[in-house]
Motif scaffolding. Structure first.
Motif, short mmCIF file in Angstrom:
data_model
loop_
_atom_site.label_atom_id
_atom_site.label_comp_id
_atom_site.label_asym_id
_atom_site.label_seq_id
_atom_site.Cartn_x
_atom_site.Cartn_y
_atom_site.Cartn_z
N GLU A 1 57.06 -48.42 108.99
CA GLU A 1 58.39 -47.81 109.00
C GLU A 1 58.39 -46.49 108.24
O GLU A 1 59.02 -45.52 108.67
CB GLU A 1 59.41 -48.77 108.40
N ALA B 1 57.11 -43.26 110.01
CA ALA B 1 57.96 -42.59 111.00
C ALA B 1 58.61 -41.34 110.41
O ALA B 1 58.78 -40.34 111.09
CB ALA B 1 59.03 -43.54 111.51
N SER B 2 58.94 -41.38 109.14
CA SER B 2 59.61 -40.23 108.53
C SER B 2 58.80 -39.61 107.41
O SER B 2 59.06 -38.48 107.01
CB SER B 2 60.97 -40.65 107.98
N GLU B 3 57.82 -40.36 106.86
CA GLU B 3 57.01 -39.85 105.76
C GLU B 3 55.53 -40.09 106.07
O GLU B 3 54.93 -41.03 105.56
CB GLU B 3 57.36 -40.58 104.47
#
Ligand SMILES: [Zn+2]
Length: 95
Positions: free
Chosen positions: A60, A63-65
């Motif tokens: 998870e 996805a952003s980091e």
């Protein structure tokens, strides 16, 4: 931000990302404009074993980091051991 679930009688479960503690009791369904009441469910924490939780959390987060990579995948370097500055550690038993 937290993910909240609402149930529309026509369209089923709707998810909405809202500030923690700010979820209304009902939400207007974006599909049919009917009121969708809030669902209460267990938060997705402490499910599965610790290895599974770490893998899910890393997936998870990626996805952003995205993780910073220092080597090519598949090339494993043994960890380097640095001598300790404290001379008392030399008297400790080796692992
Ligand atoms: Zn609806």
């Amino acid at each position: 931000m937290a993910t909240y679930e609402f149930l529309c009688p026509r369209d089923g479960v709707i998810t909405a990302r809202l500030p923690v503690g700010r979820a209304p009791a009902s939400l207007t369904c974006p599909e049919c404009d009917d009121p969708a009441r809030r669902l209460f469910s267990l938060p997705q924490v402490l499910t599965g074993d610790s290895r599974s939780r770490r893998i899910i959390a890393a997936t998870e987060a990626s996805a952003s980091e995205p993780a910073v990579v220092t080597a090519l995948p598949g090339r494993h370097r043994p960890p380097t051991r640095r001598p300790s500055a404290d001379p008392r550690t030399a008297k400790l038993p080796a692992p």
